[in-house]
Design a protein around this motif. Structure first.
Motif, short mmCIF file in Angstrom:
data_model
loop_
_atom_site.label_atom_id
_atom_site.label_comp_id
_atom_site.label_asym_id
_atom_site.label_seq_id
_atom_site.Cartn_x
_atom_site.Cartn_y
_atom_site.Cartn_z
N GLY A 95 -21.44 63.50 -87.17
CA GLY A 95 -21.69 63.37 -88.60
C GLY A 95 -21.15 64.54 -89.41
N ALA A 96 -21.77 65.68 -89.25
CA ALA A 96 -21.41 66.81 -90.13
C ALA A 96 -20.01 67.32 -89.84
N GLY A 97 -19.27 67.67 -90.88
CA GLY A 97 -17.93 68.21 -90.72
C GLY A 97 -17.98 69.71 -90.52
N LEU A 98 -18.55 70.11 -89.39
CA LEU A 98 -18.72 71.55 -89.14
C LEU A 98 -17.53 72.10 -88.37
N PRO A 99 -16.99 73.24 -88.79
CA PRO A 99 -15.97 73.90 -87.97
C PRO A 99 -16.57 74.31 -86.63
#
Lengths: 468, 468
Positions: free
Chosen positions: A43-47
């Motif tokens: 889900g989250a666009g985390l680096p």
């Protein structure tokens, strides 16, 4: 137990923009992760943390209660390490480097909450804190909860210029309230609101902005009685009070005439530290109508660009959402450093020692500067000696001939520049655009003791011709 | 020399608020200090540096080009010390801890300027940079130059949700423009503007917002030809283009089918580093109509909360003034770290090695994920393989029966959650509020390789019933 009282609901005053501010839909997905430990999230666009090049952040810090310039006191080193939470209290560095929500990294927000509880003891139950990138950032967000173009903000007749610079482009009008040596005069505020005509003056103001401690620019500090009176007026007219209090920790007490003091150290015997600070407006707030802005700018360093806001939770939520569509949150490096320093390395007691040291620094400067001004500027200026902060607000005692001349304060300014000394002209602090103010602000916070002495000499020389 | 061309003056499109934004009057006093070295200033309300408790800031950083998790590559330590500028290039720590102006600490701003010059080679003379607290902060400030309540913003039909969350409370309308596998379709934009009716649709839009590299959420990257076509449309309709490019450095090239590759390392032979990146919209901008937003969030760490904006100087000035009535500037600790790392410790070449390493990390993840999806999700989803960034945008190939059911994508989401896998529903990215979008976004940037494999298995299981 006063803390069982719930805040009064002022959300009816929210602007349309505030009503429309909401949690990011993506952030609403976190509940699925919390409810299901086996969930795999794409889900989250985390680096990916493996791409963050920092393994450890360290700082060499002053011993609590000693100046960083004091070479006799060995510095200590604090560190925040990736993958290694600090004794359960402070997260590992990777958490401070990653995206988070607009409420702040938990240990930082938790410090702000615990500290606020211990210092201000809020008197209603549903208060909360939310992080800010300093009080100027926090002010805009607090103001925008309730004010939009066409609304009117109540504020001091002399105030912090960045407020004017924020409010004017927003199309928010300003209604300056008369001040005295303690800041905004509650009776004047009451009178202004009691006589308010929506037909002539526009929508009734909902928000008053005050700097209760060491007001910028006047240096005025409100007594407890003044705060109580102001709060009663706010209740009577159902106002929200924005309490901008960056100088709160720079309280250092009344000036003692050196002639009455046998030992100089007497002057600094009563520094309040953390435990004997004056009560804030927040600490009087039973209704949840105070939005308090706190900052580390004056007590750790302005470059940290971090602080926090205390207010009812339903307002803090809206500020959080506003954070999430602007700064997100303060820098993780700043949060990490503050959290580690104030929770672990110094702790609460160490911070108090640091505050006493900081209070002493400004008290010594205030005394030096005021001693000089009393000696050299007698008959040239008038001023209230500040009990806190960084500023002295001079009223130039213009002579009869000078008083009659339009633009004389521009001449005064030019004479000062010619004498190689700079103070800030009063007009720069006027929301009403008063040009011929006989006031000017001096900061005693930064110049060296030698330069303070030189400045007062030069001021004497520059001002004398105008006071004759 | 193209750089002798001056930008076209678009200040006629500034909002009233932007026109009213001005330099802080206090900051205007600095000229007196610059002109007179003997001046003693009691002007600025600066805290005394002796009260800042930090003597040194240090960080343990990865060797340039190696992951911080790579235990075979020794880390190095960088330091920024109070009172000791680093070889003339980077200021002493005390400068990063003190107040400054909204343009940023000089060495940080200077790095951004030099870097922008070398990577984008702007084609008009009066471009400049101004610091930001990340691209979400920068977006609001860029948008507010030209847009206020009632205006319309042109943007992709699927876009970054924080943009929607920013624009809606401002009362700015959104006009979504159709996209294809390269992002916004210039012909569609042209058609929309050519047929614009101010009577029916409100004031003609002045600003288009695009994410040209690895668009969020679609992963689409514009080719040079696409950028040129988009720029021509912007010229024809006199638009400002906000180029939000946080994934710019995460370019890693076309996907190679593993069946056609003899050695896996072939796949990563052509990583662009810094020197072979695709040209930006800024680099095509002859008129000064592109406002480019750059950020360190995806290439150093989001927690730094710092980036920069590149645009004509007269616009950068207004953003600076806006900074001065909001965040002031990014955290000094973040600026210090970036400045020291990229100017001194790594330098430009070291940064390029770090970028190649970062590009490889995401390229490997993209390949792993796409290999899996091609194997397991054939016939279940359709997608364009991304050349950059963090995302894959799936279109679910709904079967005839499913297609006919309203709300079927909510069922798909529930089925995924039940199968313990989370993707973001397409509707969360829709400015138009499209609810029954067959799209969903997967981020391959964060989950472990094992979890990526598990996620694809679970997706297969969850999606199959809907595609029959």
């Amino acid at each position: 137990m006063p803390s069982e009282t719930h805040s009064k609901d002022l959300s009816g005053y929210f602007t349309e923009a505030t009503r429309l501010r909401d949690n990011s839909p993506l952030k609403s997905l976190t509940k699925y992760m919390q409810n299901d430990p086996t969930l795999v999230s794409l889900g989250a666009g985390l680096p990916h943390p493996s791409t963050f090049p920092l393994a450890q952040l360290s700082a060499t810090v002053a011993q609590a209660g000693r100046s960083v310039l004091d070479t006799t006191a060995p510095h200590t080193t604090l560190s925040i390490t990736a993958g290694q939470p600090s004794g359960g209290a402070v997260e590992g560095l990777e958490k401070f480097l990653q995206y988070g929500n607009g409420r702040g990294v938990p240990s930082y927000a938790s410090f702000a909450r615990t500290h606020t509880e211990s210092v201000h003891r809020p008197r209603y139950s549903d208060w909360d804190v939310v992080v800010s990138a300093g009080n100027t950032d926090a002010f805009v967000k607090a103001l925008m909860l309730f004010c939009q173009a066409g609304d009117t903000l109540l504020l001091d007749e002399w105030t912090y210029p960045a407020i004017i610079g924020t409010v004017v482009p927003m199309g928010v009008r300003m209604a300056p309230v008369p001040m005295d040596g303690e800041g905004m005069v509650p009776e004047a505020l009451d009178k202004m609101l009691s006589g308010w005509s929506e037909a002539e003056q526009g929508r009734r103001p909902r928000v008053a902005y005050v700097i209760p401690t060491a007001q910028n620019p006047t240096g005025a500090t409100m007594s407890l009685a003044r705060k109580q009176a102001l709060y009663r007026v706010a209740q009577r007219h159902d106002l929200v009070l924005i309490e901008d209090d960056p100088y709160y920790y720079l309280q250092f007490g009344a000036y003692m005439d050196p002639a009455t003091v046998t030992d100089a150290s007497e002057r600094y015997a009563g520094l309040p530290g953390l435990s004997a600070l004056q009560p804030s407006l927040l600490s009087l707030d039973t209704d949840g109508r105070v939005i308090r802005l706190d900052s580390f700018s004056k007590v750790l360093a302005p470059g940290l660009r971090c602080g926090w806001v205390t207010c009812p939770r339903y307002m803090a939520d809206k500020i959080q959402f506003h954070n999430e569509t602007s700064v997100q949150q303060p820098s993780g490096l700043s949060q990490a450093l503050v959290s580690q320093l104030l929770t672990v390395d110094w702790g609460h007691e160490g911070w108090e020692r640091h505050l006493v040291q900081t209070q002493r620094e400004y008290a010594v400067r205030r005394d030096l500067f005021v001693d000089l001004c009393r000696e050299k500027l007698k008959g040239l200026v008038d001023f209230v000696v500040p009990d806190a902060g960084m500023f002295v607000w001079f009223r130039v005692l213009l002579g009869e001939k000078s008083r009659a001349r339009a633009g004389v304060m521009d001449e005064v300014f030019e004479a000062m520049v010619k004498a190689h000394v700079l103070l800030v002209p009063g007009r720069m602090f006027s929301p009403a655009g008063v040009r011929d103010s006989p006031y000017m602000r001096a900061a005693f916070s930064y110049a060296s003791p030698e330069d303070l002495a030189v400045a007062v000499e030069r001021l004497q020389q520059a001002l004398r011709p105008f006071t004759e």
